[in-house]
Design a protein around this motif. Sequence first.
Motif, PDB file in Angstrom:
ATOM      1  N   LEU A 138      20.836 -20.436  33.382  1.00 33.06           N
ATOM      2  CA  LEU A 138      20.466 -19.047  33.158  1.00 33.06           C
ATOM      3  C   LEU A 138      21.195 -18.209  34.196  1.00 33.06           C
ATOM      4  CD1 LEU A 138      16.610 -19.424  32.601  1.00 33.06           C
ATOM      5  CD2 LEU A 138      18.464 -19.650  30.956  1.00 33.06           C
ATOM      6  N   ASP A 139      22.082 -17.342  33.730  1.00 31.09           N
ATOM      7  CA  ASP A 139      22.893 -16.525  34.623  1.00 31.09           C
ATOM      8  C   ASP A 139      22.123 -15.267  35.014  1.00 31.09           C
ATOM      9  OD1 ASP A 139      25.243 -16.196  36.038  1.00 31.09           O
ATOM     10  OD2 ASP A 139      26.195 -15.017  34.456  1.00 31.09           O
ATOM     11  N   GLY A 140      22.177 -14.919  36.292  1.00 27.80           N
ATOM     12  CA  GLY A 140      21.559 -13.695  36.772  1.00 27.80           C
ATOM     13  C   GLY A 140      20.112 -13.831  37.182  1.00 27.80           C
ATOM     14  N   VAL A 141      19.588 -15.040  37.254  1.00 26.55           N
ATOM     15  CA  VAL A 141      18.184 -15.237  37.643  1.00 26.55           C
ATOM     16  C   VAL A 141      18.047 -14.995  39.140  1.00 26.55           C
ATOM     17  CG1 VAL A 141      16.319 -16.920  37.839  1.00 26.55           C
ATOM     18  CG2 VAL A 141      17.727 -16.872  35.791  1.00 26.55           C
ATOM     19  N   ARG A 142      17.121 -14.110  39.501  1.00 25.44           N
ATOM     20  CA  ARG A 142      16.857 -13.880  40.926  1.00 25.44           C
ATOM     21  C   ARG A 142      15.710 -14.763  41.415  1.00 25.44           C
ATOM     22  NH1 ARG A 142      12.392 -10.363  41.134  1.00 25.44           N
ATOM     23  NH2 ARG A 142      12.150  -9.153  39.223  1.00 25.44           N
ATOM     24  N   MET A 143      14.870 -15.229  40.447  1.00 27.51           N
ATOM     25  CA  MET A 143      13.781 -16.133  40.802  1.00 27.51           C
ATOM     26  C   MET A 143      13.331 -16.865  39.544  1.00 27.51           C
ATOM     27  SD  MET A 143      10.047 -15.322  42.525  1.00 27.51           S
ATOM     28  CE  MET A 143       9.481 -14.295  41.177  1.00 27.51           C
ATOM     29  N   GLY A 144      13.112 -18.157  39.678  1.00 19.41           N
ATOM     30  CA  GLY A 144      12.567 -18.954  38.591  1.00 19.41           C
ATOM     31  C   GLY A 144      11.263 -19.594  39.027  1.00 19.41           C
ATOM     32  N   VAL A 145      10.308 -19.694  38.101  1.00 16.64           N
ATOM     33  CA  VAL A 145       9.000 -20.259  38.409  1.00 16.64           C
ATOM     34  C   VAL A 145       8.650 -21.301  37.349  1.00 16.64           C
ATOM     35  CG1 VAL A 145       6.529 -19.752  38.666  1.00 16.64           C
ATOM     36  CG2 VAL A 145       8.228 -18.090  39.452  1.00 16.64           C
ATOM     37  N   ASN A 146       8.214 -22.455  37.811  1.00 16.12           N
ATOM     38  CA  ASN A 146       7.704 -23.486  36.913  1.00 16.12           C
ATOM     39  C   ASN A 146       6.274 -23.091  36.565  1.00 16.12           C
ATOM     40  OD1 ASN A 146       6.936 -25.802  35.589  1.00 16.12           O
ATOM     41  ND2 ASN A 146       7.189 -27.138  37.365  1.00 16.12           N
ATOM     42  N   TYR A 147       6.025 -22.719  35.311  1.00 15.94           N
ATOM     43  CA  TYR A 147       4.713 -22.209  34.913  1.00 15.94           C
ATOM     44  C   TYR A 147       3.791 -23.308  34.397  1.00 15.94           C
ATOM     45  CZ  TYR A 147       1.438 -18.637  33.265  1.00 15.94           C
ATOM     46  OH  TYR A 147       0.342 -17.847  33.065  1.00 15.94           O
ATOM     47  N   GLY A 148       4.372 -24.401  33.905  1.00 17.56           N
ATOM     48  CA  GLY A 148       3.546 -25.518  33.470  1.00 17.56           C
ATOM     49  C   GLY A 148       4.112 -26.239  32.264  1.00 17.56           C
ATOM     50  N   LEU A 149       3.257 -27.062  31.687  1.00 16.53           N
ATOM     51  CA  LEU A 149       3.633 -27.881  30.543  1.00 16.53           C
ATOM     52  C   LEU A 149       2.552 -27.767  29.480  1.00 16.53           C
ATOM     53  CD1 LEU A 149       4.535 -30.753  32.898  1.00 16.53           C
ATOM     54  CD2 LEU A 149       6.206 -29.779  31.317  1.00 16.53           C
ATOM     55  N   ASN A 150       2.978 -27.672  28.231  1.00 19.20           N
ATOM     56  CA  ASN A 150       2.009 -27.651  27.139  1.00 19.20           C
ATOM     57  C   ASN A 150       1.735 -29.046  26.608  1.00 19.20           C
ATOM     58  OD1 ASN A 150       1.773 -24.874  27.265  1.00 19.20           O
ATOM     59  ND2 ASN A 150       3.342 -24.524  25.716  1.00 19.20           N
ATOM     60  N   LYS A 151       2.762 -29.878  26.562  1.00 18.52           N
ATOM     61  CA  LYS A 151       2.622 -31.226  26.022  1.00 18.52           C
ATOM     62  C   LYS A 151       3.713 -32.099  26.609  1.00 18.52           C
ATOM     63  CE  LYS A 151       2.430 -33.715  21.640  1.00 18.52           C
ATOM     64  NZ  LYS A 151       2.528 -33.621  20.179  1.00 18.52           N
ATOM     65  N   VAL A 152       3.344 -33.324  26.968  1.00 20.38           N
ATOM     66  CA  VAL A 152       4.305 -34.277  27.522  1.00 20.38           C
ATOM     67  C   VAL A 152       4.009 -35.656  26.945  1.00 20.38           C
ATOM     68  CG1 VAL A 152       5.188 -35.395  29.614  1.00 20.38           C
ATOM     69  CG2 VAL A 152       4.417 -33.028  29.717  1.00 20.38           C
ATOM     70  N   ARG A 153       5.073 -36.355  26.564  1.00 19.02           N
ATOM     71  CA  ARG A 153       4.944 -37.738  26.111  1.00 19.02           C
ATOM     72  C   ARG A 153       6.056 -38.565  26.752  1.00 19.02           C
ATOM     73  NH1 ARG A 153       0.830 -35.920  25.077  1.00 19.02           N
ATOM     74  NH2 ARG A 153      -0.309 -35.835  23.133  1.00 19.02           N
TER      75      ARG A 153
END
Length: 155
Positions: free
Chosen positions: A84-99
């Motif tokens: 992602l170009d131009g991101v000043r900050m990224g945040v891991n918000y979570g997961l809906n489903k994982v297998r």
Amino acid sequence: MEVDVEVLAGADGVREAIGRELGPGDWFTVDQARVDGFADDTEDHQWIHVDPEKAVSSPFGGTIAHGFLTLSLLPHLANSARRLDGVRMGVNYGLNKVRFPSPVRVGSRVRATVTITEAEDLPDNGVQVVSKVTVEIEGMPKPACIAEWVTRAYF
């Protein structure tokens, strides 16, 4: 060999990529030292992960990575599939489903593909992005991990 990373320009680039598979990214080798380090960090020292001699007699024929180790590699694996170009900050918000359909044997190589399924505008020039990330294992028919990952990118 490194792959060309698809660059998504800002929030518009993220929205334009909805529904397209991005990647695959670069191969990444999961070695015993990484598995042992993850075991130390998480206090999960189950023998199937950290005892190569005993694990030979397991159904897997050797040690395997923790599922959560594979999951923790999502940022690296996804970033080698798309940027992602131009991101000043990224945040891991979570997961809906994982297998975790298939274990990752130590010494295996994994890589990811990313499909952005949703992009919702947020205040402060942000976008909440829902992505389906599939982590494949080289030479194996089933993936190691399929995750619906929610992140927030602020441009």
